[in-house]
Design a protein around this motif. Structure first.
Motif, PDB file in Angstrom:
ATOM      1  N   SER A   5       0.840  -1.200   0.000  1.00 10.42           N
ATOM      2  CA  SER A   5       0.000   0.000   0.000  1.00 10.42           C
ATOM      3  C   SER A   5       0.879   1.255   0.000  1.00 10.42           C
ATOM      4  N   GLN A   6       1.924   1.265   0.840  1.00  8.79           N
ATOM      5  CA  GLN A   6       2.858   2.401   0.853  1.00  8.79           C
ATOM      6  C   GLN A   6       3.547   2.559  -0.493  1.00  8.79           C
ATOM      7  N   LYS A   7       3.936   1.432  -1.076  1.00 13.79           N
ATOM      8  CA  LYS A   7       4.625   1.462  -2.364  1.00 13.79           C
ATOM      9  C   LYS A   7       3.705   2.019  -3.452  1.00 13.79           C
ATOM     10  N   THR A   8       2.435   1.625  -3.436  1.00 14.11           N
ATOM     11  CA  THR A   8       1.468   2.106  -4.425  1.00 14.11           C
ATOM     12  C   THR A   8       1.198   3.599  -4.237  1.00 14.11           C
ATOM     13  N   GLN A   9       1.113   4.044  -2.991  1.00 12.15           N
ATOM     14  CA  GLN A   9       0.907   5.474  -2.728  1.00 12.15           C
ATOM     15  C   GLN A   9       2.079   6.291  -3.262  1.00 12.15           C
ATOM     16  N   ALA A  10       3.290   5.800  -3.062  1.00  9.84           N
ATOM     17  CA  ALA A  10       4.472   6.517  -3.557  1.00  9.84           C
ATOM     18  C   ALA A  10       4.484   6.558  -5.082  1.00  9.84           C
ATOM     19  N   THR A  11       4.144   5.447  -5.719  1.00 13.39           N
ATOM     20  CA  THR A  11       4.110   5.413  -7.180  1.00 13.39           C
ATOM     21  C   THR A  11       3.045   6.360  -7.723  1.00 13.39           C
ATOM     22  N   ALA A  12       1.870   6.374  -7.091  1.00 12.72           N
ATOM     23  CA  ALA A  12       0.796   7.277  -7.513  1.00 12.72           C
ATOM     24  C   ALA A  12       1.228   8.736  -7.354  1.00 12.72           C
ATOM     25  N   ASN A  13       1.916   9.046  -6.262  1.00 13.91           N
ATOM     26  CA  ASN A  13       2.417  10.406  -6.044  1.00 13.91           C
ATOM     27  C   ASN A  13       3.453  10.778  -7.097  1.00 13.91           C
ATOM     28  N   ASN A  14       4.317   9.839  -7.439  1.00 13.65           N
ATOM     29  CA  ASN A  14       5.317  10.089  -8.481  1.00 13.65           C
ATOM     30  C   ASN A  14       4.649  10.405  -9.814  1.00 13.65           C
ATOM     31  N   ILE A  15       3.645   9.600 -10.178  1.00 17.33           N
ATOM     32  CA  ILE A  15       2.960   9.809 -11.455  1.00 17.33           C
ATOM     33  C   ILE A  15       2.208  11.134 -11.446  1.00 17.33           C
ATOM     34  N   ALA A  16       1.584  11.466 -10.312  1.00 21.34           N
ATOM     35  CA  ALA A  16       0.840  12.722 -10.217  1.00 21.34           C
ATOM     36  C   ALA A  16       1.749  13.939 -10.365  1.00 21.34           C
ATOM     37  N   ASN A  17       3.008  13.801  -9.969  1.00 28.12           N
ATOM     38  CA  ASN A  17       3.952  14.923 -10.027  1.00 28.12           C
ATOM     39  C   ASN A  17       4.928  14.807 -11.185  1.00 28.12           C
ATOM     40  N   LEU A  18       4.561  14.044 -12.182  1.00 32.31           N
ATOM     41  CA  LEU A  18       5.420  13.826 -13.354  1.00 32.31           C
ATOM     42  C   LEU A  18       5.847  15.132 -14.006  1.00 32.31           C
ATOM     43  N   ASN A  19       4.946  16.105 -14.073  1.00 35.85           N
ATOM     44  CA  ASN A  19       5.245  17.376 -14.747  1.00 35.85           C
ATOM     45  C   ASN A  19       5.510  18.523 -13.784  1.00 35.85           C
ATOM     46  N   THR A  20       5.789  18.234 -12.526  1.00 31.76           N
ATOM     47  CA  THR A  20       6.095  19.263 -11.539  1.00 31.76           C
ATOM     48  C   THR A  20       7.590  19.561 -11.569  1.00 31.76           C
ATOM     49  N   PRO A  21       7.988  20.778 -11.942  1.00 33.25           N
ATOM     50  CA  PRO A  21       9.420  21.103 -11.997  1.00 33.25           C
ATOM     51  C   PRO A  21      10.105  20.884 -10.651  1.00 33.25           C
ATOM     52  N   GLY A  22      11.242  20.234 -10.689  1.00 30.96           N
ATOM     53  CA  GLY A  22      12.050  20.026  -9.493  1.00 30.96           C
ATOM     54  C   GLY A  22      11.591  18.897  -8.591  1.00 30.96           C
ATOM     55  N   PHE A  23      10.499  18.223  -8.910  1.00 27.30           N
ATOM     56  CA  PHE A  23      10.016  17.133  -8.058  1.00 27.30           C
ATOM     57  C   PHE A  23      10.986  15.971  -8.103  1.00 27.30           C
ATOM     58  N   GLN A  24      11.268  15.394  -6.940  1.00 32.81           N
ATOM     59  CA  GLN A  24      12.124  14.215  -6.860  1.00 32.81           C
ATOM     60  C   GLN A  24      11.262  13.027  -6.465  1.00 32.81           C
ATOM     61  N   ARG A  25      11.375  11.966  -7.221  1.00 34.10           N
ATOM     62  CA  ARG A  25      10.514  10.797  -7.023  1.00 34.10           C
ATOM     63  C   ARG A  25      10.807  10.094  -5.705  1.00 34.10           C
ATOM     64  N   ASP A  26       9.737   9.498  -5.151  1.00 31.85           N
ATOM     65  CA  ASP A  26       9.863   8.682  -3.946  1.00 31.85           C
ATOM     66  C   ASP A  26      10.249   7.265  -4.356  1.00 31.85           C
ATOM     67  N   VAL A  27      11.140   6.673  -3.590  1.00 34.45           N
ATOM     68  CA  VAL A  27      11.554   5.291  -3.805  1.00 34.45           C
ATOM     69  C   VAL A  27      11.230   4.526  -2.534  1.00 34.45           C
ATOM     70  N   VAL A  28      10.506   3.424  -2.663  1.00 35.57           N
ATOM     71  CA  VAL A  28      10.138   2.608  -1.512  1.00 35.57           C
ATOM     72  C   VAL A  28      10.921   1.306  -1.586  1.00 35.57           C
ATOM     73  N   THR A  29      11.607   0.987  -0.495  1.00 32.74           N
ATOM     74  CA  THR A  29      12.390  -0.231  -0.410  1.00 32.74           C
ATOM     75  C   THR A  29      11.712  -1.170   0.578  1.00 32.74           C
ATOM     76  N   LEU A  30      11.461  -2.399   0.142  1.00 33.76           N
ATOM     77  CA  LEU A  30      10.863  -3.406   1.008  1.00 33.76           C
ATOM     78  C   LEU A  30      11.961  -4.273   1.598  1.00 33.76           C
ATOM     79  N   SER A  31      11.836  -4.590   2.885  1.00 35.58           N
ATOM     80  CA  SER A  31      12.808  -5.467   3.525  1.00 35.58           C
ATOM     81  C   SER A  31      12.086  -6.377   4.511  1.00 35.58           C
ATOM     82  N   SER A  32      12.728  -7.486   4.817  1.00 37.15           N
ATOM     83  CA  SER A  32      12.108  -8.451   5.728  1.00 37.15           C
ATOM     84  C   SER A  32      12.136  -7.922   7.150  1.00 37.15           C
ATOM     85  N   GLN A  33      11.143  -8.347   7.908  1.00 34.78           N
ATOM     86  CA  GLN A  33      10.981  -7.909   9.288  1.00 34.78           C
ATOM     87  C   GLN A  33      11.028  -9.154  10.165  1.00 34.78           C
TER      88      GLN A  33
END
Length: 117
Positions: A16-44
């Motif tokens: 869910s967090q990963k999908t939210q970050a991807t959706a935010n990245n796509i929504a800000n595709l044309n925003t000058p200076g926006f830096q994409r979010d990267v979500v890293t999954l790791s075992s717990q």
């Protein structure tokens, strides 16, 4: 069976967090200076998945834009739609796998309760 449910639920939260970050990245595709979010999954420990969010620090492309009497170079977003779309497909598959695990654990729990009753 409870560990399987815990693992599936933590996986659903992580995707869910990963999908939210991807959706935010796509929504800000044309925003000058926006830096994409990267979500890293790791075992717990002892089981499960955790997600950590960071910013991709790579620069976006520079585009010449006119200002008052000059032309200035403006950094665009570093989001690449070609990279984001496969991420969405992988996230969909991650959701499906975790939901299948949750359903299977639920069925096993139901069968066990039926046997005990």
């Amino acid at each position: 069976m409870l560990p399987a449910i815990h693992s599936a639920l933590s996986g659903l939260q992580a995707y869910s967090q990963k999908t939210q970050a991807t959706a935010n990245n796509i929504a800000n595709l044309n925003t000058p200076g926006f830096q994409r979010d990267v979500v890293t999954l790791s075992s717990q420990a002892p089981q499960g998945v955790t997600a950590s969010v960071s910013k991709d620090q790579s620069p976006g492309p520079l585009v010449a834009e006119p200002t008052d009497n000059t032309i200035a170079l403006v950094e665009q977003s570093n989001v690449d739609l070609v990279q984001e779309m496969p991420d969405l497909i992988m996230e969909k598959n991650g959701f499906s796998a975790n939901i299948t695990t949750l359903k299977t654990a639920d069925q096993m729990m139901g069968t066990l309760i039926d046997l005990k009753a």
